[in-house]
Motif scaffolding. Structure first.
Motif, PDB file in Angstrom:
ATOM      1  N   LYS A   8      11.323   3.846   1.298  1.00 37.25           N
ATOM      2  CA  LYS A   8      11.395   3.120   2.563  1.00 37.25           C
ATOM      3  C   LYS A   8      12.742   3.361   3.230  1.00 37.25           C
ATOM      4  O   LYS A   8      13.771   3.375   2.591  1.00 37.25           O
ATOM      5  CB  LYS A   8      11.193   1.629   2.307  1.00 37.25           C
ATOM      6  N   LEU A   9      12.669   3.557   4.491  1.00 35.85           N
ATOM      7  CA  LEU A   9      13.869   3.859   5.255  1.00 35.85           C
ATOM      8  C   LEU A   9      14.047   2.754   6.286  1.00 35.85           C
ATOM      9  O   LEU A   9      13.128   2.476   7.045  1.00 35.85           O
ATOM     10  CB  LEU A   9      13.624   5.150   6.019  1.00 35.85           C
ATOM     11  N   THR A  10      15.138   2.140   6.295  1.00 36.43           N
ATOM     12  CA  THR A  10      15.341   1.089   7.277  1.00 36.43           C
ATOM     13  C   THR A  10      16.578   1.424   8.097  1.00 36.43           C
ATOM     14  O   THR A  10      17.618   1.736   7.553  1.00 36.43           O
ATOM     15  CB  THR A  10      15.536  -0.262   6.587  1.00 36.43           C
ATOM     16  N   MET A  11      16.404   1.391   9.384  1.00 34.72           N
ATOM     17  CA  MET A  11      17.570   1.633  10.225  1.00 34.72           C
ATOM     18  C   MET A  11      17.384   0.924  11.549  1.00 34.72           C
ATOM     19  O   MET A  11      16.267   0.647  11.963  1.00 34.72           O
ATOM     20  CB  MET A  11      17.789   3.125  10.454  1.00 34.72           C
ATOM     21  N   GLN A  12      18.446   0.659  12.201  1.00 36.91           N
ATOM     22  CA  GLN A  12      18.372   0.070  13.526  1.00 36.91           C
ATOM     23  C   GLN A  12      18.050   1.164  14.523  1.00 36.91           C
ATOM     24  O   GLN A  12      18.167   2.350  14.224  1.00 36.91           O
ATOM     25  CB  GLN A  12      19.706  -0.589  13.887  1.00 36.91           C
ATOM     26  N   MET A  13      17.619   0.779  15.690  1.00 30.40           N
ATOM     27  CA  MET A  13      17.288   1.753  16.722  1.00 30.40           C
ATOM     28  C   MET A  13      18.472   2.649  17.013  1.00 30.40           C
ATOM     29  O   MET A  13      19.590   2.202  17.152  1.00 30.40           O
ATOM     30  CB  MET A  13      16.923   0.970  17.990  1.00 30.40           C
ATOM     31  N   ASP A  14      18.190   3.955  17.110  1.00 32.23           N
ATOM     32  CA  ASP A  14      19.289   4.871  17.409  1.00 32.23           C
ATOM     33  C   ASP A  14      18.968   5.787  18.578  1.00 32.23           C
ATOM     34  O   ASP A  14      19.776   6.562  19.003  1.00 32.23           O
ATOM     35  CB  ASP A  14      19.612   5.714  16.182  1.00 32.23           C
ATOM     36  N   GLY A  15      17.765   5.690  19.116  1.00 27.05           N
ATOM     37  CA  GLY A  15      17.345   6.654  20.129  1.00 27.05           C
ATOM     38  C   GLY A  15      18.106   6.571  21.427  1.00 27.05           C
ATOM     39  O   GLY A  15      18.332   7.566  22.088  1.00 27.05           O
ATOM     40  N   THR A  16      18.525   5.385  21.801  1.00 27.55           N
ATOM     41  CA  THR A  16      19.214   5.244  23.073  1.00 27.55           C
ATOM     42  C   THR A  16      20.621   4.712  22.813  1.00 27.55           C
ATOM     43  O   THR A  16      20.806   3.509  22.692  1.00 27.55           O
ATOM     44  CB  THR A  16      18.477   4.258  23.982  1.00 27.55           C
ATOM     45  N   MET A  34       0.834  -1.200   0.000  1.00 31.15           N
ATOM     46  CA  MET A  34       0.000   0.000   0.000  1.00 31.15           C
ATOM     47  C   MET A  34       0.869   1.251   0.000  1.00 31.15           C
ATOM     48  O   MET A  34       2.029   1.215   0.385  1.00 31.15           O
ATOM     49  CB  MET A  34      -0.922  -0.016   1.211  1.00 31.15           C
ATOM     50  N   ASP A  35       0.260   2.350  -0.408  1.00 27.89           N
ATOM     51  CA  ASP A  35       1.025   3.596  -0.474  1.00 27.89           C
ATOM     52  C   ASP A  35       1.090   4.218   0.914  1.00 27.89           C
ATOM     53  O   ASP A  35       0.081   4.554   1.511  1.00 27.89           O
ATOM     54  CB  ASP A  35       0.328   4.541  -1.450  1.00 27.89           C
ATOM     55  N   SER A  36       2.271   4.352   1.436  1.00 29.36           N
ATOM     56  CA  SER A  36       2.413   4.841   2.797  1.00 29.36           C
ATOM     57  C   SER A  36       2.556   6.350   2.831  1.00 29.36           C
ATOM     58  O   SER A  36       2.539   6.943   3.895  1.00 29.36           O
ATOM     59  CB  SER A  36       3.646   4.212   3.432  1.00 29.36           C
ATOM     60  N   GLY A  37       2.688   6.989   1.690  1.00 28.50           N
ATOM     61  CA  GLY A  37       2.865   8.429   1.696  1.00 28.50           C
ATOM     62  C   GLY A  37       4.311   8.851   1.871  1.00 28.50           C
ATOM     63  O   GLY A  37       4.623  10.026   1.803  1.00 28.50           O
ATOM     64  N   TYR A  38       5.185   7.910   2.103  1.00 27.03           N
ATOM     65  CA  TYR A  38       6.595   8.248   2.226  1.00 27.03           C
ATOM     66  C   TYR A  38       7.271   8.039   0.877  1.00 27.03           C
ATOM     67  O   TYR A  38       6.931   7.104   0.142  1.00 27.03           O
ATOM     68  CB  TYR A  38       7.292   7.345   3.252  1.00 27.03           C
TER      69      TYR A  38
END
Ligand SMILES: Cc1ncc(C[n+]2csc(CCOP(=O)(O)OP(=O)(O)O)c2C)c(N)n1
Ligand code: SF4
Ligand code: SF4
Ligand code: SF4
Lengths: 351, 111
Positions: free
Chosen positions: B8-16, B1-5
């Protein structure tokens, strides 16, 4: 800040002179604290992120309303120093729908549990998404009915125990982001209670979004879900989030199935724009009012041409006595007031 | 489906950022030029329910669980390395009890 010299009974972290208390206290009803949530429950973190998002995006407190259903999560509305309503079980979205359509310039946020929103309130969720109501729905998924003692929920992963499934749940759980997006939600995201920064950003985005926003927050329930399944405490679940979650913005929500173990797909999955229900509704109201005024002007002796009458639409619809059905006349009578106050007929712009 | 992005961006968690995952660290290009933020951790110990999240996820390991306990009987955190705090405010957002918050160090314009 010397840890060796505690002040006022604290170990090196007391209120400093000049400190004005916790920044969240402004928006929380501190007279109701401590809250009822168990140690290691993620609901406090979700409310903390919500409060931070409200403060950071500078939205007017008077233009924001929080509606909750029943459940542990449902307590959220009562802890926030905002206008709010604690509805009956499952009916947070219907109440929010009325609140929003009667006050189109309010931002209405629903904060409720997975059981409340996807079991008893499941129909309301899919239809609100289908209608693209201008609501923000924050669904805290703790995989279980918390408040009532740990019954199986539509989100309980297969094989996991609950009071009503003592030998393991037989059912396949809902994939809530997929459910919301396939029903028509325009902003769909999922975060865990560890993704506090991202959660705050998505909440801010949702406050500004015109359309139906659905944000699932995966949260630990150490007391009921985790203890019965011997999964440890809240910290253990947070560590699982840290190791198992995979951020994938724009991912197909279909892939976002959740199991008892394995990857937890998180991110902002869907962000699109689509005409909202309120847009269509107020467009229709103004069109009908216009058509009616045209007919009236034509009927008058020496009436104006339809084009001129059309331009005068706001004044013309304000004659309630001439209406055959009082209810309808009443409803239409609001048209000119709106226009007189300088509000466009499509008065749906969120704050 | 069309996600509007757009893509696609794939990345591992970076917040912490974690000490155990050095592959996500790189040297900041403005290192040495940008001022290092210093935060002052403030606690309201009576509110704490001892979940330990702030201690576990603080990227600089500023906090430790204290020997003392509060009025509710929970061991609340103690600031063990105040000079290490970089004012990232992760602990403030994570704490489910609204028991911990930050002030920018007075030397950096904090009150
Ligand atoms: C009409 C009705 N049916 C059932 C209940 C009992 N009840 C209260 S809370 C709840 C489940 C709440 O679960 P969830 O929405 O997942 O919230 P949580 O407590 O897990 O945060 C139920 C079944 C009720 N209050 N009203
Ligand atoms: S029962 Fe579960 S969801 Fe409810 S407050 Fe306790 S830990 Fe949180
Ligand atoms: S602000 Fe960041 S570095 Fe400072 S104590 Fe909190 S989590 Fe640790
Ligand atoms: S996160 Fe809050 S409640 Fe949990 S240990 Fe730290 S201060 Fe206490």
């Amino acid at each position: 800040m010397n840890p060796e010299t505690p002040k006022k009974g604290t170990d090196g972290g007391d209120e400093l002179p000049g400190s004005d208390g916790h920044p969240m206290d402004r928006i929380l009803r501190m007279d109701r604290m401590p809250h009822i949530w168990c140690p290691g429950c993620g609901l406090g973190t979700t409310v903390s992120c919500f409060a931070l998002a409200v403060n950071e995006c500078g939205i007017d407190y008077d233009k924001l309303c929080v509606v909750s259903g029943i459940g542990c999560t449902g307590r959220a509305a009562g802890y926030l120093r905002l206008d709010g309503y604690h509805t009956t079980h499952g009916r947070a979205i219907p109440f929010a729908t009325g609140l929003h359509l009667a006050n189109p310039d309010l931002k209405v946020v629903v904060i409720s549990g997975d059981g409340d929103l996807s079991a008893i309130g499941g129909n309301h969720l899919i239809h609100a998404a289908r209608r693209n109501l201008n609501l923000v729905v924050i669904c805290v998924n703790n995989f279980i009915y918390g408040m009532t003692g740990g019954q199986v929920a539509p989100t309980t992963p297969e094989g996991m125990k609950a009071t009503t499934s003592p030998f393991g749940c037989l059912e396949h759980p809902f994939n809530l982001p997929y459910l919301a997006s396939s029903s028509g939600a325009t902003l769909v995201a999922r975060w865990t209670t560890l993704d506090v920064r991202q959660m705050v950003n998505t909440f801010k985005k949702a406050f500004m979004k015109k359309g139906f926003s659905f944000i699932e927050v995966i949260s630990p329930c150490p007391e009921l879900y985790m203890r019965r399944n011997k999964l440890g405490d809240g910290l253990a679940m947070m560590k699982r989030f840290q190791s198992d979650r995979l951020v994938k913005h724009g991912a197909d929500p279909k892939e976002a199935d959740l199991g008892a173990t394995g990857k937890i797909l998180v991110g902002e999955f869907v962000n699109l724009d689509r005409s909202t229900y309120a847009d269509a509704y107020f467009r229709m109201v103004s069109q009908l009012a216009e058509a009616k005024s045209v007919r009236k002007e034509e009927a008058k002796p020496g009436g104006k041409s339809p084009a001129q009458a059309g331009a005068k639409a706001p004044e013309a619809v304000g004659e309630p006595k001439a209406k055959p059905r009082p209810a309808e006349g009443d409803r239409e009578g609001r048209g000119p007031e709106k226009k007189a106050a300088g509000t466009p007929a499509v008065a749906t712009s969120p704050p | 489906m069309d996600s509007g992005y757009p893509e696609k961006l794939t990345m591992q968690m970076d917040g912490t950022p974690q000490a155990e995952s050095p592959q996500f660290w790189r040297k900041p290009i403005d290192e040495g030029k940008a001022p290092k933020l210093v935060g002052v951790v403030l606690m309201i110990p009576e509110r704490c329910k001892g979940c330990g999240w702030c201690v576990e996820f603080c990227p600089r390991k500023v906090l430790v669980i204290s020997e003392r306990f509060n009025i509710k009987g929970y061991h609340y955190p103690r600031v063990a390395k105040p000079e290490e705090c970089v004012d990232c405010r992760l602990c403030e957002r994570l704490c489910p009890e609204f028991a911990i918050y930050l002030k920018r160090s007075p030397a950096q314009g904090g009150s």
